[in-house]
Design a protein around this motif. Structure first.
Motif, PDB file in Angstrom:
ATOM      1  N   UNK A  78       0.811  -1.231   0.000  1.00  0.00           N
ATOM      2  CA  UNK A  78       0.000   0.000   0.000  1.00  0.00           C
ATOM      3  C   UNK A  78       0.847   1.285   0.000  1.00  0.00           C
ATOM      4  N   UNK A  79       1.761   1.353  -0.950  1.00  0.00           N
ATOM      5  CA  UNK A  79       2.636   2.526  -1.004  1.00  0.00           C
ATOM      6  C   UNK A  79       2.588   3.176  -2.397  1.00  0.00           C
TER       7      UNK A  79
ATOM      8  N   UNK B  60      10.327  11.161  -2.841  1.00  0.00           N
ATOM      9  CA  UNK B  60      11.661  10.764  -2.400  1.00  0.00           C
ATOM     10  C   UNK B  60      11.560  10.244  -0.964  1.00  0.00           C
ATOM     11  N   UNK B  61      12.469   9.391  -0.540  1.00  0.00           N
ATOM     12  CA  UNK B  61      12.392   8.813   0.807  1.00  0.00           C
ATOM     13  C   UNK B  61      12.201   9.856   1.901  1.00  0.00           C
ATOM     14  N   UNK B  62      12.892  11.009   1.742  1.00  0.00           N
ATOM     15  CA  UNK B  62      12.828  12.010   2.812  1.00  0.00           C
ATOM     16  C   UNK B  62      11.424  12.589   2.961  1.00  0.00           C
ATOM     17  N   UNK B  63      10.603  12.404   1.927  1.00  0.00           N
ATOM     18  CA  UNK B  63       9.253  12.975   1.983  1.00  0.00           C
ATOM     19  C   UNK B  63       8.243  12.007   2.623  1.00  0.00           C
ATOM     20  N   UNK B  64       8.730  10.839   3.059  1.00  0.00           N
ATOM     21  CA  UNK B  64       7.840   9.811   3.610  1.00  0.00           C
ATOM     22  C   UNK B  64       8.077   9.640   5.109  1.00  0.00           C
ATOM     23  N   UNK B  65       7.055   9.128   5.794  1.00  0.00           N
ATOM     24  CA  UNK B  65       7.229   8.804   7.214  1.00  0.00           C
ATOM     25  C   UNK B  65       8.067   7.531   7.332  1.00  0.00           C
ATOM     26  N   UNK B  66       8.526   7.245   8.542  1.00  0.00           N
ATOM     27  CA  UNK B  66       9.338   6.051   8.757  1.00  0.00           C
ATOM     28  C   UNK B  66       8.598   4.779   8.349  1.00  0.00           C
ATOM     29  N   UNK B  67       7.295   4.697   8.725  1.00  0.00           N
ATOM     30  CA  UNK B  67       6.522   3.493   8.387  1.00  0.00           C
ATOM     31  C   UNK B  67       6.398   3.313   6.883  1.00  0.00           C
ATOM     32  N   UNK B  68       6.155   4.430   6.218  1.00  0.00           N
ATOM     33  CA  UNK B  68       6.031   4.359   4.742  1.00  0.00           C
ATOM     34  C   UNK B  68       7.362   3.956   4.117  1.00  0.00           C
TER      35      UNK B  68
ATOM     36  N   UNK C  29      15.938  -6.124  12.150  1.00  0.00           N
ATOM     37  CA  UNK C  29      15.176  -5.214  13.012  1.00  0.00           C
ATOM     38  C   UNK C  29      14.257  -4.312  12.188  1.00  0.00           C
ATOM     39  N   UNK C  30      13.345  -4.884  11.460  1.00  0.00           N
ATOM     40  CA  UNK C  30      12.525  -4.082  10.528  1.00  0.00           C
ATOM     41  C   UNK C  30      11.592  -3.110  11.243  1.00  0.00           C
ATOM     42  N   UNK C  31      11.360  -3.356  12.531  1.00  0.00           N
ATOM     43  CA  UNK C  31      10.438  -2.449  13.237  1.00  0.00           C
ATOM     44  C   UNK C  31      11.197  -1.564  14.230  1.00  0.00           C
ATOM     45  N   UNK C  32      12.505  -1.677  14.245  1.00  0.00           N
ATOM     46  CA  UNK C  32      13.323  -1.001  15.250  1.00  0.00           C
ATOM     47  C   UNK C  32      13.188   0.509  15.242  1.00  0.00           C
ATOM     48  N   UNK C  33      12.978   1.093  14.079  1.00  0.00           N
ATOM     49  CA  UNK C  33      12.884   2.556  13.991  1.00  0.00           C
ATOM     50  C   UNK C  33      11.431   3.038  13.875  1.00  0.00           C
ATOM     51  N   UNK C  34      10.487   2.150  14.169  1.00  0.00           N
ATOM     52  CA  UNK C  34       9.085   2.520  13.926  1.00  0.00           C
ATOM     53  C   UNK C  34       8.296   2.582  15.237  1.00  0.00           C
ATOM     54  N   UNK C  35       7.232   3.376  15.176  1.00  0.00           N
ATOM     55  CA  UNK C  35       6.345   3.399  16.358  1.00  0.00           C
ATOM     56  C   UNK C  35       5.486   2.121  16.371  1.00  0.00           C
ATOM     57  N   UNK C  36       4.699   1.957  17.396  1.00  0.00           N
ATOM     58  CA  UNK C  36       3.948   0.697  17.593  1.00  0.00           C
ATOM     59  C   UNK C  36       3.031   0.405  16.411  1.00  0.00           C
ATOM     60  N   UNK C  37       2.310   1.440  15.991  1.00  0.00           N
ATOM     61  CA  UNK C  37       1.311   1.225  14.934  1.00  0.00           C
ATOM     62  C   UNK C  37       1.990   0.814  13.624  1.00  0.00           C
ATOM     63  N   UNK C  38       3.035   1.583  13.259  1.00  0.00           N
ATOM     64  CA  UNK C  38       3.735   1.256  12.006  1.00  0.00           C
ATOM     65  C   UNK C  38       4.459  -0.090  12.119  1.00  0.00           C
ATOM     66  N   UNK C  39       4.992  -0.372  13.327  1.00  0.00           N
ATOM     67  CA  UNK C  39       5.656  -1.653  13.555  1.00  0.00           C
ATOM     68  C   UNK C  39       4.665  -2.807  13.349  1.00  0.00           C
ATOM     69  N   UNK C  40       3.459  -2.634  13.835  1.00  0.00           N
ATOM     70  CA  UNK C  40       2.436  -3.687  13.692  1.00  0.00           C
ATOM     71  C   UNK C  40       2.084  -3.899  12.224  1.00  0.00           C
ATOM     72  N   UNK C  41       1.994  -2.791  11.506  1.00  0.00           N
ATOM     73  CA  UNK C  41       1.678  -2.889  10.053  1.00  0.00           C
ATOM     74  C   UNK C  41       2.753  -3.694   9.321  1.00  0.00           C
TER      75      UNK C  41
END
Lengths: 227, 807
Positions: free
Chosen positions: A131-132, A139-147, A168-180
């Motif tokens: 879903x991206x 560009x990457x800088x224009x996206x959130x960490x989860x995206x 560590x694919x969820x290491x830099x993400x918040x809970x919600x994005x990590x769950x996704x």
């Protein structure tokens, strides 16, 4: 068995110090498995993942993938192996700043000499899968960490690899994005992909089919999770 | 932010980043030195004759004639104009003729050939050269006087105060004791006309045809007016003057199209006769441009390296801002650092100027000097200018960092992209200039070589001349001398003749028309030839016969109503004959003067005695049984060395003409004047191109070391995704080679335009082959590839895990 690691050792030498990052690793992983590797910082998780991903070489031991001993291959053959068989997801996403999301994902196919039309089609499918698609030209800088991490997953799966390695694919993400991200990885595993994931999160490790615990460069526990 | 803090920060940067510092300082020093050295040369070139009082009101009059269908301005003019001009334009306050001629000076111990200038009494009023001794009003007032240069006075009389001394001078076979009435102060090197001796014109000379005939160019005409508006009035009235005073046949033939007044300070940049000391304004301006572009190239390196290193300093900027530095403080800091860097480069730059200037002066024949007040003030200005140019963009860019984002560890990709685009653009500018200059240097040097080796229609090797042998004595004495020359072992042909190669000696043109076709005007060069002239020059006979002793009518000195002539291919065409054969037996005559008929007995190939820039002039050859005035002698030899033959000729000369200086000239030397300046410019262009390429490559090397290291992470990702070392190497090399190839296109287009324009000034020229352009671009790309190969290979071969750790 898809993967067999026999007596894998990895030493790092500097002028005065020799450090053993991995010590006599024995590990077998079957096709379609979802393995989570856990352990404290510096225990050798990422080194093991790098060796599994052939971006680092063991000092001793054999790494059998399918029928092939990868430790016997030269650099060019390893590059070809990675192209055809592996997909990577990193903690810090590792997207190239100068390329758009679409171009970053396409990069995994460019080295396969695939026709452009086919590449575009596969990239579109991969982006839809995570879903991206609406961020293709950003560009990457224009996206959130989860995206950014979803884009990195799209890059990992676009080549339809036999093995996905996630550091560590969820290491830099918040809970919600990590769950996704974990939902996506689980979905990919359900579809038949073999996944090896390094994580610090026990709850995310529990979502894998098997859990391997490491300490001081050795595997101390390898258990199957209850489904 | 105070100065000491800026200096401290600068010194820390210098210590920490030695490669960056060394490359910047070397590049800027080279750029500054090139700019200052070439700036001094340009200043010197533009200072010609400026020292002469009232120089802007002194003019030289040159004629414009049609040569090969195009108007061509000459530095000299027919002396027949002199009296009518003076009468027609009362605004001319002073006027003088100046006829250069070789004379023989006879001293107690030596016989010397010297270039003298024969002038009117008004010479020093027209051109107010300062006298060290003597009175300018009377020093040239009477025949029998002479003014010497300071150098000549010292050479002949061992003192500069030679006024009152007698000097024996032989000119045209007339030996006279001249009274020294003045000594010229040593003239600055940047003086167009540098006479060694000035001699008043005397009656026999003024009566000669060179002074009275319109078809003959006698020398230079200088005039002095009171103000520029007088000069404009004279120029405006020139067309009417020509219409009123010029013989009709001269006007009809387009031989005297116009007369142009040229102010003295501008003469240095006018195309003159071969041998005139002139320079090309465009070539001088090109030198100045090369200096500026070399400096710009070095500034580009500094800008590129500063922005490339920006990320390395991001944390420093963020910390400074967090600790309270304003954006202005940071701009001042970075500008200050750039100015200090330029200042550091200025010291070696000055040393380089001191070393390079004498060498460049020697190469170009310049006399530029390092004037320290000027150079230091110029250098100071350049330091500030270069500092601001090199520091402005990095200062603004670096000071704009958002400290929170930088300290949080996220990169600034947008700035990065903008910076890399700017760097790409600047690298393209650098290499466009370097490649354009290289192509131009190559073309100029090839054209010079082409002119050097040009087939001029005659054999130039094994050919020696002794110019104007009138002083040897009577025509019989001259014939006897040439007969003696013929006996020298190895000599195959000896002849006297009128016009020498390279435009030296004399050249006479006249107007001819076939009998029965008076409308067919032919403007042809007149060449008197003695026995064996055609063998001397090795001309090919295309039809008919050469002159010989059997046909008495061949000798134009015999009184006869008809004479035989040989013409060249262009002459045949000019007279309206389609082929050499068609011209045989045809008759023509001069359009004015005597009604002698000339019958064509032979046609030879065209000969280019003059410059490769001018079209070959149609020629008509006359045979004279004995030498007439102003004829030179030529000797062709083979099988012996030039030195041996010249030694034998000298011995004979001293025996037969002990009072006359022997002045042998080589045909190859005379012709070298035709390409020497271009060769010199080509060498300077090549040096400029070398500096430009060196600076650009240094910049590329440093840039590659930063950007390749920065792309280590990307290389890790690509290799993780399956890229081979070869693919990564290709990608990284492509990053550096693409701008070089892009610059190749721009540089080649610019060079093509410039060189096409330059080559169009030549009648004989090379084709602008694509090989020059392709060769230079491929070489530049290869050198650039070698420059970045080592570092690129190191990164491309890095193991992916290590590369990713680099992030």
């Amino acid at each position: 068995m898809l993967i067999e690691l026999n007596h894998i050792q990895r030493l790092y030498r500097s002028d005065e110090v020799e450090t053993t990052a991995l010590h006599d690793i024995e590990l077998g992983i079957g096709s379609g498995e979802f393995v989570a590797i856990m352990g404290p910082s510096g225990c050798g998780k990422s080194t093991l993942l790098n060796i599994l991903g052939t971006i680092d070489r063991p000092t001793h031991g054999a790494y059998i993938f399918g029928e092939q001993d990868l430790t016997k291959l030269n650099e060019a053959a390893l590059a070809a192996f990675r192209r055809e068989n592996l997909g990577y997801v990193f903690q810090s996403f590792n997207l190239i700043d100068e390329l758009t999301i679409e171009e970053n994902i396409e990069l995994a196919l460019i080295y396969r000499n695939m026709p452009k039309s086919e590449r575009r089609e596969r990239v579109a499918q991969a982006m839809d899968r995570v879903s991206i698609g609406h961020r293709a030209r950003h560009y990457p800088s224009q996206l959130s960490g989860g995206q950014q991490q979803r884009a990195a997953i799209a890059r990992a799966i676009v080549g339809q690899p036999r093995l996905i390695l996630a550091d560590e694919p969820t290491g830099n993400l918040d809970t919600e994005n990590g769950a996704q991200v974990m939902d996506i990885l689980q979905g990919l595993n359900d579809e038949g992909a073999t996944i090896i994931m390094v994580t610090h999160s026990p709850s995310h490790a529990d979502l894998a089919k098997r859990r391997v615990d490491m300490l001081d460069g050795q595997i101390v526990v390898s258990v199957r999770n209850a489904i | 932010m105070n100065v000491s803090m800026i200096v401290a920060a600068f010194l820390r940067q210098m210590r920490r980043h030695r490669l960056y510092t060394v490359i910047n300082v070397i590049g800027l020093a080279l750029g500054l030195a090139t700019c200052v050295t070439l700036g001094l040369i340009v200043r010197y070139e533009f200072s010609y004759d400026q020292w002469i009082p009232d120089a802007d009101n002194i003019y030289r009059l040159g004629e414009v004639e049609m040569i090969g269908g195009r108007p061509s301005e000459r530095s000299q003019a027919p002396f027949a104009l002199f009296d009518p001009l003076k009468a027609a334009f009362p605004g001319i306050s002073h006027m003088t003729r100046a006829r250069p001629a070789a004379v023989t000076v006879i001293t107690a111990s030596d016989v010397l050939s010297v270039d003298a200038t024969f002038v009117d009494p008004d010479f020093l009023q027209t051109l107010p050269y300062p006298l060290l001794y003597g009175d300018a009003r009377t020093a040239l007032s009477r025949p029998g006087q002479i003014i010497l240069s300071e150098e000549k006075a010292r050479a002949y009389f061992h003192t500069t105060d030679a006024v009152g001394q007698k000097l024996t001078v032989d000119h045209d076979g007339h030996k006279t004791d001249l009274l020294v009435t003045g000594v010229l102060r040593a003239l600055p090197a940047n003086t167009t006309l540098q006479p060694e001796m000035l001699i008043p014109l005397d009656s026999p000379m003024l009566g000669s045809e060179v002074f009275t005939q319109w078809g003959m160019v006698g020398g230079y005409l200088f005039l002095h007016v009171d103000n520029p508006s007088e000069a404009r009035g004279i120029q405006a009235g020139m067309a009417g003057f020509i219409a009123a005073h010029t013989p009709e046949e001269v006007r009809k033939a387009g031989a005297l199209r116009d007369l142009r007044l040229r102010a003295l300070p501008s003469l240095h940049f006018l195309d003159g006769e071969i041998g005139d000391s002139t320079a090309s304004r465009n070539a001088v301006l090109a030198l100045g441009l090369i200096g500026l572009l070399a400096l710009l190239s070095a500034v580009i390196n500094t800008v590129n390296l500063s922005t490339a290193r920006g990320l390395l300093r991001a944390r420093e900027v963020a910390m400074r801002k967090t600790l309270g530095a304003s954006r202005r403080d940071l701009v001042v800091q970075f500008l200050g650092e750039a100015i200090l860097l330029a200042g550091c480069a200025a010291v070696p730059a000055l040393a380089l100027v001191e070393v390079a200037l004498p060498a460049i002066n020697a190469l170009g024949g310049w006399g530029a000097t390092v004037s320290y007040p000027l150079v230091l003030s110029g250098m100071l200005t350049l330091i500030v200018l270069v500092g601001v140019l090199a520091g402005a963009y990095p200062a603004v860019w670096l000071s704009a960092y958002d400290p929170a984002r930088v300290l949080a560890g996220s990169r600034m990709p947008n700035m990065g992209r903008m910076g890399s685009r700017l760097r790409l653009m600047l690298v393209i500018v650098q290499f466009s200039f370097a490649i354009g200059l290289s192509v131009s240097a190559l073309v100029v040097l090839r054209q010079s070589a082409f002119v050097r080796d040009l087939d001029r229609g005659f054999q130039r090797n094994g050919l020696l001349f002794t110019p104007v042998i009138d002083d040897v004595g009577t025509p019989s004495a001259r014939v006897a001398l040439m007969d003696e020359f013929r006996r020298v072992r190895g000599v195959t042909a000896v002849s006297d003749f009128y016009s020498m190669p390279g435009g030296n000696g004399f050249s006479t043109t006249d107007y001819f028309a076939p009998v029965g076709a008076p409308e067919q005007h032919a403007y042809m060069q007149w060449q008197d030839t003695g026995r064996d002239y055609f063998a001397l020059f090795g001309l090919r006979l295309l039809a008919g016969r050469m002159f010989d002793d059997v046909h008495g009518e061949d000798d134009r000195l015999h009184e006869s109503a008809e004479h035989s002539v040989v013409i060249d291919e262009s002459g045949a065409r000019a007279l309206g004959f389609v082929t050499p054969q068609a011209a045989l037996g045809q008759v023509f005559r001069k359009e004015h003067g005597r009604s002698t008929i000339f019958r064509v007995v032979g046609v030879v190939n065209d000969v280019r005695l003059g410059s490769a820039r001018d079209a070959v002039r149609p020629s008509v050859y006359f045979h004279t049984g004995q030498p007439v005035r102003f004829m030179s002698a030529g000797v062709r030899f083979e099988g012996r060395s030039e030195r041996e033959v010249e030694g034998d000729l000298r011995t004979i000369w001293h025996r037969m003409a002990p009072d006359v200086a022997f002045r042998p000239l080589r045909a190859t030397d005379l012709l070298s004047e035709d390409y020497r300046d271009d060769e010199k410019h080509g060498q300077l262009l090549a040096m400029g191109a070398g500096v430009a390429i060196f600076i650009a490559l240094m910049g590329m090397y440093a840039l590659s070391s930063f950007t390749v290291a920065r792309r280590m992470f990307e290389v890790g990702i690509r290799k993780t995704l399956g890229a081979t070392t070869g693919r990564v190497l290709g990608l990284l090399m492509g990053q550096f080679l693409r701008p070089v190839l892009g610059a190749g296109v721009i540089g080649c287009v610019l060079a093509w335009m410039a060189m096409r324009s330059w080559l169009s000034g030549f009648d004989a020229r090379i084709a602008l082959s694509p090989a020059y352009f392709v060769g230079v671009v491929v070489t530049a790309a290869l050198v650039a590839a070698l420059t970045v190969l080592f570092q690129t290979l190191r990164v491309a071969r890095a193991e992916p895990a290590r590369a990713l750790r680099a992030e």
